[in-house]
Design an enzyme around this catalytic site. Sequence first.
Site, PDB file in Angstrom:
ATOM      1  CG  HIS A   1      -1.795  -1.388   1.109  1.00 48.93           C
ATOM      2  ND1 HIS A   1      -3.295  -0.938   1.008  1.00 48.93           N
ATOM      3  CD2 HIS A   1      -1.613  -2.461   1.439  1.00 48.93           C
ATOM      4  CE1 HIS A   1      -3.787  -2.334   0.987  1.00 48.93           C
ATOM      5  NE2 HIS A   1      -2.927  -3.054   1.427  1.00 48.93           N
TER       6      HIS A   1
ATOM      7  CG  ASP B   1      -5.007   1.951   1.506  1.00 52.13           C
ATOM      8  OD1 ASP B   1      -6.069   1.242   1.503  1.00 52.13           O
ATOM      9  OD2 ASP B   1      -3.967   1.335   0.759  1.00 52.13           O
TER      10      ASP B   1
END
Length: 467
Positions: free
Chosen positions: A21, A127
């Site tokens: 991520h 995210d």
Amino acid sequence: MAVDTMESVAVVAVPFPAQGHLNQLLHLSLLLASRGLSVHYAAPPPHVRQARARVHGWDPRALGSIRFHDLDVPPYDSPAPDLAAPSPFPNHLMPMFEAFAAAARAPLAALLQRLSTSYRRVAVVFDRLNPFAATEAARLANADAFGLQCVAISYNVGWLDPGHRLLSDYGLQFLPPDACMSREFVDLVFRMEEEEQGAPVAGLVMNTCRALEGEFLDVVAAQPPFQGQRFFAVGPLNPLLLDADAPTTPPGQARHECLEWLDRQPPESVLYVSFGTTSCLHADQVAELAAALKGSKQRFVWVLRDADRADIYAESGESRHAMFLSEFTRETEGTGLVITGWAPQLEILAHGATAAFMSHCGWNSTIESLSHGKPVLAWPMHSDQPWDSELLCKYFKAGLLVRPWEKHAEIVPAQAIQKVIEEAMLSDSGMAVRQRAKELGEAVRASVADGGNSRKDLDDFIGYITR
């Protein structure tokens, strides 16, 4: 676009603190900064350091275009991965995930408040595992929030409608989250989503492209949870490197030894083997894979390392595979290379000597491999990886299955692994899969070139946030 318009907008990237991520949002941050935007990247201190240290495919000097901010969180345990755990999910990271979810909001809110007084507009790209960032953006009159989809957009189709025609037409099987993630992690995700339900989101930024998931993009855009949102399919976010036969390392920096080794190998002759940053192989499985590589007589580069700890800088000691490696490397000298540290994956995949990639099928690795025209020998470990394996083998037809997910608790024997290696590297059917991957790679490259769909969506995203 006017320079003063660009400079009056701040982009704040808020990644989830895990390698797969961190790097996606850093790639996006570098892309946006290269277009003249003021970009701020906010994460816990060890993860800012990790993201900076591990980024590759860019000139290291490009990092100077990003402003990095620490989101301080309380101390947390950083244990080694539990090799005896019943699930392959990296549950040893949960103390860090919990600490981040509980404490990152306050320093992020302070950062956003400070930036909102200095810029005409603030675009928060978060995210989607960090929904609290959207809530904090909504408190500011001049801020918009955009979710970053770090997994395949097709995953949403399976999540929302596992019986959808697209899945049944291609024989795609979607596994519910609790089948391939730990109960603790699933509970954390749902708890965060419930707490932040209703936070306005202006749009969705996706690390994919129409060349790969166009059908699925259209399906998701029509689903009630996403209706009315702006969709920006800007992938692949990773740089697309040229054939790395020629050194691409900036002057003054050492080129990784594996690239020098690849330079000496014939074209399309090497199998690259790596299972990412959140997976471990049991010693018995390592031995079986080693026997398969040796028995296949194919050239290989094998990244053999355990999953990251929560704080990678707390790791110490030599590889647990040191004794095994001393013998294996002697037996395979000249045929293979084993790396126990960090490997330059993009450069390996871009290299002309690399033929295929044996992978855990994380979305980063999947799209990096396809964008460089390399097929995947699919060995999914956890999370969304079983879905990516389905896509690769059944939908893209650019993958060969090493181990089906339902056998994830079993040791895959050397003979079975060797059979797939030889199919990929030596057979006509393997050649067809390799050709299909090359065709997809060309289509992906076209999507980010001038006039391509991903380039247009990136332009549209920049145009929207600087309006």
